[in-house]
Motif scaffolding. Structure first.
Motif, PDB file in Angstrom:
ATOM      1  N   UNK A 142     -21.740  26.456 -23.000  1.00 53.17           N
ATOM      2  CA  UNK A 142     -20.903  25.580 -22.461  1.00 53.17           C
ATOM      3  C   UNK A 142     -19.746  24.934 -23.503  1.00 53.17           C
ATOM      4  N   UNK A 143     -20.064  24.729 -24.801  1.00 49.62           N
ATOM      5  CA  UNK A 143     -19.267  24.254 -25.510  1.00 49.62           C
ATOM      6  C   UNK A 143     -18.198  25.161 -25.880  1.00 49.62           C
ATOM      7  N   UNK A 144     -18.503  26.721 -26.199  1.00 48.52           N
ATOM      8  CA  UNK A 144     -17.863  27.593 -26.556  1.00 48.52           C
ATOM      9  C   UNK A 144     -16.567  28.109 -25.239  1.00 48.52           C
ATOM     10  N   UNK A 145     -17.073  27.796 -24.063  1.00 49.43           N
ATOM     11  CA  UNK A 145     -16.221  28.115 -22.956  1.00 49.43           C
ATOM     12  C   UNK A 145     -15.173  26.764 -23.017  1.00 49.43           C
ATOM     13  N   UNK A 146     -15.413  25.683 -23.435  1.00 51.96           N
ATOM     14  CA  UNK A 146     -14.789  24.514 -23.376  1.00 51.96           C
ATOM     15  C   UNK A 146     -13.850  24.725 -24.486  1.00 51.96           C
ATOM     16  N   UNK A 147     -14.179  25.138 -25.482  1.00 45.17           N
ATOM     17  CA  UNK A 147     -13.270  25.310 -26.726  1.00 45.17           C
ATOM     18  C   UNK A 147     -12.275  26.384 -26.492  1.00 45.17           C
ATOM     19  N   UNK A 148     -12.758  27.340 -25.854  1.00 46.23           N
ATOM     20  CA  UNK A 148     -11.668  28.374 -25.241  1.00 46.23           C
ATOM     21  C   UNK A 148     -10.637  27.963 -24.409  1.00 46.23           C
ATOM     22  N   UNK A 149     -10.802  27.113 -23.596  1.00 42.88           N
ATOM     23  CA  UNK A 149     -10.061  26.296 -22.595  1.00 42.88           C
ATOM     24  C   UNK A 149      -8.944  25.425 -23.292  1.00 42.88           C
ATOM     25  N   UNK A 150      -9.650  24.712 -24.399  1.00 40.68           N
ATOM     26  CA  UNK A 150      -8.890  23.652 -25.216  1.00 40.68           C
ATOM     27  C   UNK A 150      -7.877  24.450 -26.061  1.00 40.68           C
TER      28      UNK A 150
END
Length: 211
Positions: A142-150
């Motif tokens: 989840x953190x990885x996907x959020x990081x990509x979007x950010x």
């Protein structure tokens, strides 16, 4: 047997869900459309002329909402909507679709070609990873996907632009919020009415890139 019973219960709940019925009535491809509508209204986001990028767009309900907000009376779009996903998406009039993984340079180049040097007003991310049920592994995904979007938003947004991103409460959530606060002036959490009570999903709205 238990799994079969669980899936039958889920199907029954899904069929009875008022937002599923409403989505069918209004022609939205998913009930998620109502989550975005509520966030846009509460945050007063998305105006005619805006440039919108929808990450993880398939099946396309968020792009449908964006199109509604930017549509002129003649049906043309006052602004630009670019949707990306690794899965195919049924075409939506006025929405430019890119099939591919935006982590890949070639896909990013295609996106940048479509933007023609324009910065983005609103980045949408309803992306979610495939979850395993193992808490530590899932929180990392989840953190990885959020990081990509950010990261994408930080590179492509206008200084006063905004990011609407799906995250999940649990291990690592506060770190995701903290990371956003390092790059954005204002970060708020939203749990729309259309988000199921049982779901830990929470939408983060980040506005105003820090210099």
């Amino acid at each position: 047997m238990a799994k079969k019973k669980f899936s039958k219960n889920w199907v029954n709940q899904h069929i009875q869900d008022p937002y599923v019925k409403l989505a069918q009535q209004k022609g939205y491809r998913a009930r998620a459309a109502f989550k975005l509508l509520e966030i846009l209204d509460s945050e007063k986001l998305l105006e005619p002329g805006d440039v919108v990028v929808d990450l993880g767009a398939t099946p396309g309900s968020w792009s449908q909402v964006a199109r509604e907000r930017l549509k002129r009376s003649d049906g043309s779009i006052n602004g630009q909507i670019i949707a990306l996903d690794m899965l195919e998406m049924e075409p939506i009039a006025g929405v430019e679709f890119i099939l591919g993984d935006f982590r890949e340079d070639s896909v990013l180049r295609t996106l940048e070609d479509k933007l023609q040097g324009k910065s983005v007003d609103l980045v949408l991310s309803d992306m979610a990873p495939n979850l395993t049920g193992v808490a530590s592994a899932d929180s990392a995904r989840i953190a990885h996907v959020c990081e990509l979007a950010q990261d994408f938003a930080a590179r492509h947004l206008k200084p006063d632009g905004a990011l609407i991103m799906k995250a999940f409460h649990g291990s690592g959530f506060s770190q995701i919020v903290q990371n956003l606060k390092t790059q954005f002036v204002k970060v708020v959490e939203r749990k729309p009415k259309a988000s199921r009570d049982k779901s830990s999903e929470t939408f983060l709205v980040a506005r105003g890139l820090k210099a």
